[in-house]
Scaffold this motif. Structure first.
Motif, PDB file in Angstrom:
ATOM      1  N   SER A   2       0.933  -0.992   0.098  1.00  0.00           N
ATOM      2  CA  SER A   2      -0.069   0.160   0.069  1.00  0.00           C
ATOM      3  C   SER A   2       0.833   1.337  -0.121  1.00  0.00           C
ATOM      4  O   SER A   2       1.673   1.623   0.880  1.00  0.00           O
ATOM      5  N   PHE A   3       1.079   1.954  -1.002  1.00  0.00           N
ATOM      6  CA  PHE A   3       1.627   3.164  -1.315  1.00  0.00           C
ATOM      7  C   PHE A   3       1.007   4.269  -0.453  1.00  0.00           C
ATOM      8  O   PHE A   3       1.653   5.262  -0.120  1.00  0.00           O
ATOM      9  N   LEU A  34      18.429   0.417  -4.771  1.00  0.00           N
ATOM     10  CA  LEU A  34      17.515   1.348  -4.447  1.00  0.00           C
ATOM     11  C   LEU A  34      16.682   2.065  -5.912  1.00  0.00           C
ATOM     12  O   LEU A  34      15.553   1.919  -5.918  1.00  0.00           O
ATOM     13  N   SER A  35      17.666   2.009  -6.684  1.00  0.00           N
ATOM     14  CA  SER A  35      17.297   2.262  -8.271  1.00  0.00           C
ATOM     15  C   SER A  35      16.191   1.260  -8.735  1.00  0.00           C
ATOM     16  O   SER A  35      15.123   1.506  -9.286  1.00  0.00           O
ATOM     17  N   LYS A  36      16.689  -0.072  -8.501  1.00  0.00           N
ATOM     18  CA  LYS A  36      15.830  -1.231  -9.194  1.00  0.00           C
ATOM     19  C   LYS A  36      14.632  -1.173  -8.146  1.00  0.00           C
ATOM     20  O   LYS A  36      13.163  -1.242  -8.947  1.00  0.00           O
ATOM     21  N   ARG A  37      14.429  -0.782  -7.039  1.00  0.00           N
ATOM     22  CA  ARG A  37      13.072  -0.920  -6.169  1.00  0.00           C
ATOM     23  C   ARG A  37      12.568   0.310  -6.604  1.00  0.00           C
ATOM     24  O   ARG A  37      10.998   0.202  -6.760  1.00  0.00           O
ATOM     25  N   ALA A  38      12.964   1.388  -6.866  1.00  0.00           N
ATOM     26  CA  ALA A  38      12.201   2.546  -7.197  1.00  0.00           C
ATOM     27  C   ALA A  38      11.742   2.722  -8.489  1.00  0.00           C
ATOM     28  O   ALA A  38      10.579   2.985  -8.781  1.00  0.00           O
ATOM     29  N   ASN A  39      12.126   1.968  -9.255  1.00  0.00           N
ATOM     30  CA  ASN A  39      11.459   1.662 -10.815  1.00  0.00           C
ATOM     31  C   ASN A  39      10.350   0.609 -10.603  1.00  0.00           C
ATOM     32  O   ASN A  39       9.226   0.858 -11.244  1.00  0.00           O
ATOM     33  N   LYS A  40      10.342  -0.318  -9.633  1.00  0.00           N
ATOM     34  CA  LYS A  40       9.427  -1.279  -9.677  1.00  0.00           C
ATOM     35  C   LYS A  40       8.222  -0.413  -8.915  1.00  0.00           C
ATOM     36  O   LYS A  40       7.072  -0.802  -9.502  1.00  0.00           O
ATOM     37  N   ILE A  41       8.478   0.347  -7.853  1.00  0.00           N
ATOM     38  CA  ILE A  41       7.388   1.114  -7.225  1.00  0.00           C
ATOM     39  C   ILE A  41       6.685   1.961  -8.305  1.00  0.00           C
ATOM     40  O   ILE A  41       5.415   2.193  -8.243  1.00  0.00           O
ATOM     41  N   ASN A  42       7.672   2.709  -9.168  1.00  0.00           N
ATOM     42  CA  ASN A  42       7.176   3.557 -10.037  1.00  0.00           C
ATOM     43  C   ASN A  42       6.236   2.919 -11.067  1.00  0.00           C
ATOM     44  O   ASN A  42       4.927   3.365 -11.441  1.00  0.00           O
ATOM     45  N   VAL A  43       6.494   1.593 -11.547  1.00  0.00           N
ATOM     46  CA  VAL A  43       5.706   0.823 -12.470  1.00  0.00           C
ATOM     47  C   VAL A  43       4.531   0.419 -11.758  1.00  0.00           C
ATOM     48  O   VAL A  43       3.102   0.628 -12.300  1.00  0.00           O
ATOM     49  N   ASP A  44       4.512  -0.088 -10.495  1.00  0.00           N
ATOM     50  CA  ASP A  44       3.231  -0.498  -9.842  1.00  0.00           C
ATOM     51  C   ASP A  44       2.295   0.715  -9.732  1.00  0.00           C
ATOM     52  O   ASP A  44       1.055   0.794  -9.932  1.00  0.00           O
ATOM     53  N   LEU A  45       2.739   1.883  -9.343  1.00  0.00           N
ATOM     54  CA  LEU A  45       1.854   3.278  -9.169  1.00  0.00           C
ATOM     55  C   LEU A  45       1.308   3.454 -10.380  1.00  0.00           C
ATOM     56  O   LEU A  45       0.145   3.888 -10.287  1.00  0.00           O
ATOM     57  N   PRO A  85       9.033   7.711  -5.733  1.00  0.00           N
ATOM     58  CA  PRO A  85       9.392   6.228  -5.776  1.00  0.00           C
ATOM     59  C   PRO A  85      10.869   5.996  -4.930  1.00  0.00           C
ATOM     60  O   PRO A  85      10.918   5.350  -4.148  1.00  0.00           O
ATOM     61  N   ALA A  86      11.606   6.995  -5.325  1.00  0.00           N
ATOM     62  CA  ALA A  86      13.047   6.717  -4.836  1.00  0.00           C
ATOM     63  C   ALA A  86      12.850   7.106  -3.363  1.00  0.00           C
ATOM     64  O   ALA A  86      13.674   6.399  -2.273  1.00  0.00           O
ATOM     65  N   ALA A  87      12.185   8.023  -2.727  1.00  0.00           N
ATOM     66  CA  ALA A  87      12.070   8.140  -1.298  1.00  0.00           C
ATOM     67  C   ALA A  87      11.456   6.986  -0.629  1.00  0.00           C
ATOM     68  O   ALA A  87      11.693   6.768   0.395  1.00  0.00           O
ATOM     69  N   MET A  88      10.318   6.356  -1.210  1.00  0.00           N
ATOM     70  CA  MET A  88       9.586   5.385  -0.697  1.00  0.00           C
ATOM     71  C   MET A  88      10.638   4.110  -0.816  1.00  0.00           C
ATOM     72  O   MET A  88      10.794   3.182   0.417  1.00  0.00           O
TER      73      MET A  88
END
Length: 105
Positions: A2-3, A34-45, A85-88
């Motif tokens: 949950s974002f 962190l970059s890979k995770r931020a990209n995944k969060i961005n795609v999900d959002l 997403p990077a902050a998340m």
């Protein structure tokens, strides 16, 4: 995930690189993770936002519907106010919710 309940900072703050690299021992590896995770969060959002906005899509748009669709505007504003997403991703790392798996050679 949950974002909407993210505790990440909504503005830029200074971070101590020593704290960030404590998990991996290498700041560059941490940044790559962190970059890979931020990209995944961005795609999900993006997928979540697109799915919600699809409900408002119609084949016949008239000018009145475009200006009167307050719900669509509110949904878009909500997603704009979310932390980046990077902050998340950094928040997940700091709270121990981002697991780092190292592949040894």
């Amino acid at each position: 995930m949950s974002f909407k309940n993210s505790r990440a900072e909504r503005s830029t703050i200074t971070r101590d690189t020593v704290d960030l690299e404590s998990e991996t021992g290498n700041i560059y590896e941490t940044i790559a993770i962190l970059s890979k995770r931020a990209n995944k969060i961005n795609v999900d959002l993006k997928e979540e936002l697109t799915q919600k906005l699809q409900e408002f899509a119609s084949s016949t748009d008239n000018l009145e519907e475009i200006f009167e669709n307050r719900e669509q505007i509110e949904i878009s504003r909500f997603y704009e106010r979310l932390p980046k997403p990077a902050a998340m991703a950094i928040d997940e790392l700091e709270r121990g919710k981002l697991f780092v798996k190292s592949i040894e050679e």
